[in-house]
Design an enzyme around this catalytic site. Sequence first.
Site, mmCIF file in Angstrom:
data_model
loop_
_atom_site.group_PDB
_atom_site.id
_atom_site.type_symbol
_atom_site.label_atom_id
_atom_site.label_comp_id
_atom_site.label_asym_id
_atom_site.label_seq_id
_atom_site.Cartn_x
_atom_site.Cartn_y
_atom_site.Cartn_z
ATOM 1 N N CYS A 158 0.916 -1.363 0.049
ATOM 2 C CA CYS A 158 0.003 -0.018 0.113
ATOM 3 C C CYS A 158 0.957 1.247 0.009
ATOM 4 O O CYS A 158 0.530 2.337 -0.500
ATOM 5 C CB CYS A 158 -0.848 -0.021 1.128
ATOM 6 S SG CYS A 158 -0.223 -0.714 2.744
ATOM 7 N N HIS B 73 -2.602 6.380 4.227
ATOM 8 C CA HIS B 73 -0.962 6.474 4.467
ATOM 9 C C HIS B 73 -0.567 7.912 4.282
ATOM 10 O O HIS B 73 -0.943 8.543 3.081
ATOM 11 C CB HIS B 73 -0.329 5.490 3.703
ATOM 12 C CG HIS B 73 -0.505 3.924 4.434
ATOM 13 N ND1 HIS B 73 -1.356 3.653 5.567
ATOM 14 C CD2 HIS B 73 -0.130 2.851 3.818
ATOM 15 C CE1 HIS B 73 -1.363 2.597 5.757
ATOM 16 N NE2 HIS B 73 -0.559 2.019 4.800
HETATM 17 P P1 NAP Z 1 -7.341 -9.308 7.759
HETATM 18 O O1 NAP Z 1 -8.040 -7.901 8.072
HETATM 19 O O2 NAP Z 1 -6.515 -9.734 8.770
HETATM 20 O O3 NAP Z 1 -8.174 -10.061 7.006
HETATM 21 C C1 NAP Z 1 -7.643 -11.596 6.683
HETATM 22 C C2 NAP Z 1 -8.614 -12.136 5.771
HETATM 23 O O4 NAP Z 1 -8.015 -13.513 5.482
HETATM 24 C C3 NAP Z 1 -9.896 -12.538 6.565
HETATM 25 O O5 NAP Z 1 -10.911 -12.741 5.692
HETATM 26 C C4 NAP Z 1 -9.686 -14.216 6.840
HETATM 27 O O6 NAP Z 1 -10.648 -14.766 7.264
HETATM 28 C C5 NAP Z 1 -8.712 -14.686 5.916
HETATM 29 N N1 NAP Z 1 -7.926 -15.771 6.575
HETATM 30 C C6 NAP Z 1 -7.094 -15.693 7.582
HETATM 31 N N2 NAP Z 1 -6.521 -17.018 7.677
HETATM 32 C C7 NAP Z 1 -7.024 -17.593 6.795
HETATM 33 C C8 NAP Z 1 -6.929 -19.109 6.346
HETATM 34 N N3 NAP Z 1 -6.121 -20.020 7.151
HETATM 35 N N4 NAP Z 1 -7.648 -19.647 5.125
HETATM 36 C C9 NAP Z 1 -8.234 -18.722 4.508
HETATM 37 N N5 NAP Z 1 -8.704 -17.590 4.584
HETATM 38 C C10 NAP Z 1 -7.949 -16.860 5.932
HETATM 39 O O7 NAP Z 1 -6.154 -8.493 6.769
HETATM 40 P P2 NAP Z 1 -6.068 -7.401 5.640
HETATM 41 O O8 NAP Z 1 -5.439 -5.967 6.026
HETATM 42 O O9 NAP Z 1 -7.507 -7.361 4.968
HETATM 43 O O10 NAP Z 1 -4.807 -7.872 4.593
HETATM 44 C C11 NAP Z 1 -5.241 -9.058 3.619
HETATM 45 C C12 NAP Z 1 -3.823 -8.820 2.956
HETATM 46 O O11 NAP Z 1 -3.848 -7.708 1.929
HETATM 47 C C13 NAP Z 1 -2.734 -9.065 3.274
HETATM 48 O O12 NAP Z 1 -1.583 -9.976 2.590
HETATM 49 C C14 NAP Z 1 -2.115 -7.790 3.442
HETATM 50 O O13 NAP Z 1 -0.779 -7.603 3.678
HETATM 51 C C15 NAP Z 1 -2.481 -7.323 2.087
HETATM 52 N N6 NAP Z 1 -2.541 -5.770 2.200
HETATM 53 C C16 NAP Z 1 -3.400 -5.074 3.095
HETATM 54 C C17 NAP Z 1 -3.449 -3.754 3.028
HETATM 55 C C18 NAP Z 1 -4.122 -3.061 3.836
HETATM 56 O O14 NAP Z 1 -4.143 -1.656 3.853
HETATM 57 N N7 NAP Z 1 -4.827 -3.314 4.892
HETATM 58 C C19 NAP Z 1 -2.964 -2.930 1.895
HETATM 59 C C20 NAP Z 1 -2.189 -3.937 1.043
HETATM 60 C C21 NAP Z 1 -2.048 -5.255 0.878
HETATM 61 P P3 NAP Z 1 -11.491 -15.050 8.674
HETATM 62 O O15 NAP Z 1 -12.165 -13.725 8.952
HETATM 63 O O16 NAP Z 1 -12.200 -16.461 8.308
HETATM 64 O O17 NAP Z 1 -10.446 -15.401 9.793
#
Ligand code: NAP
Length: 348
Positions: A147, A240
Site C-alpha cells: 500500500c 497513509h
Molecule cells: P485481515 O483484516 O486480517 O483479513 C484477513 C482475511 O484472510 C480474513 O478474511 C480471514 O478470514 C482470511 N484468512 C485468515 N486466515 C485464513 C486461512 N487460514 N485460510 C483462509 N482465509 C484466511 O487482513 P487485511 O488487512 O485485509 O490484509 C489482507 C492481505 O492484503 C494481506 O496479505 C495484507 O498484507 C494485504 N494488504 C493489506 C493492506 C491494508 O491496507 N490492510 C494493503 C495492501 C495489502 P477469517 O475472517 O475467516 O479469519
Amino acid sequence: MVNVGVLGATGMVGQRFIEMLENHPEFELTTLAASSRSAGKPYSEAANWYLDSEMPESVRDIEVVETDPSSVGDVEILFSALPADIARKVEPRFAEKYIVASNASAMRMEPDVPLVIPEVNPEFLDLIELQQKNRGWDGFIVTNPNCSTIALTLTLKPIYDNYSIRRVYVSTMQAVSGAGYSGVPSMAILDNLVPFIGGEEEKMETETLHLLGELDEGVVRPAGFGVSASCHRVPVVDGHTEAVFIELEDEFELKDVREAMETFQGLPQKLGLYSAPEKPVVVMDEENRPQPRMDRDRDGGMAVTVGRLREDAAFENSLRYVLVGHNTIRGAAGASILNAELIKEIIL
Ligand code: NAP
C-alpha cells in the site's frame, strides 16, 4: 459481466473489495471465501463489518465458502486479500484454473509474476504468457504492490519519466487499517506511534525499483537509483501519509515537476477504465495539506494527493513533498480491481 470472487472476504481489504465491487459495471461478485472459522456462515454473520458504508444487501446472505479451488464455483477472476503465508500456499492452486488478482506479498517478487500499477508499468502483464508456460497453468497470478509503495511510486513515475533520480528517502506515517482488523491493539497505538512495521521498509525499497524498472526479454531489470524507507504506524484509521525527499542528478524547475505530476496519466486513463481516477496524482498548494482525513477519499480513494512540494535547499538538485494515499482503496482493493479491469480490456 465477468463473475468474480473475493478470497479473504471478511478482512479489512476483503470488505473494501465488496464495497468497490457493488454495482461494478463489468464484474459480478458471486463468491466469498475466508477461513474455516467463517465458512458455512452467511456473510453478514461471518464478517465484522467495519466500513462507514452499509454492508451491501447483495452479499448479506451469500454463504462464505472455504478457501479452496473446489469451493469457488463459476468464477473467472478471484481477488485475493489473504494473509501472505496463506496466499503463498493457495494462490498457485487457484491459478491453475482462475485469474488471481492479489494484494498479498507472497508472489510479488516471483520473476514470472507481474507486479503492476496500471498507470506505471502495464507492459509487465506480458509476463503472464511466460508464467502460464513455465507453470502449466490455465489461469495466472497478477499482483499489486504494498500500500505505501503504490502511493509513492505513482508520484515518482512522472518525475522518473522526466528526470534522472539519484536517490529517494521516504518516511511514512501509516494508518492502522494497514495492519488488518486485529493487527494493532488499541493499547499499542492510542496516544502513541510505533516506529516499526515488519517487512514494510524492505518492500518499499525493492518494489518501487521493480515497478519503475524495465521488462527486458521476460526479465525485470529494476530502476537504478537508491530508495531508503523508514516506516511508522500512527493512530489514523485509513490513509497513509509519506514525507518524500528526492535528489536528482541535474537541476530542475519546481514548476516543471509540479506540471509533470498534475498532467500525469497512464493507460487506465487513456482506456477510460471504470475505477481509474481522472488524475492519478493531484497536487495541492495549501501549506497544511494533504491530510489523511481530508484527502484520502479523493476520486473515490483512487487518487494520491501531493502537497508541500518544495525545493530542498539543504542539498543540491533536491525536492521534497508530502503525499496521502488511501491504503485499503488505492493501496489494496482498488489496485487489484484496476489491474483486473486492465486485464479484461487488453487480455480477456
Ligand atoms: P485481515 O483484516 O486480517 O483479513 C484477513 C482475511 O484472510 C480474513 O478474511 C480471514 O478470514 C482470511 N484468512 C485468515 N486466515 C485464513 C486461512 N487460514 N485460510 C483462509 N482465509 C484466511 O487482513 P487485511 O488487512 O485485509 O490484509 C489482507 C492481505 O492484503 C494481506 O496479505 C495484507 O498484507 C494485504 N494488504 C493489506 C493492506 C491494508 O491496507 N490492510 C494493503 C495492501 C495489502 P477469517 O475472517 O475467516 O479469519
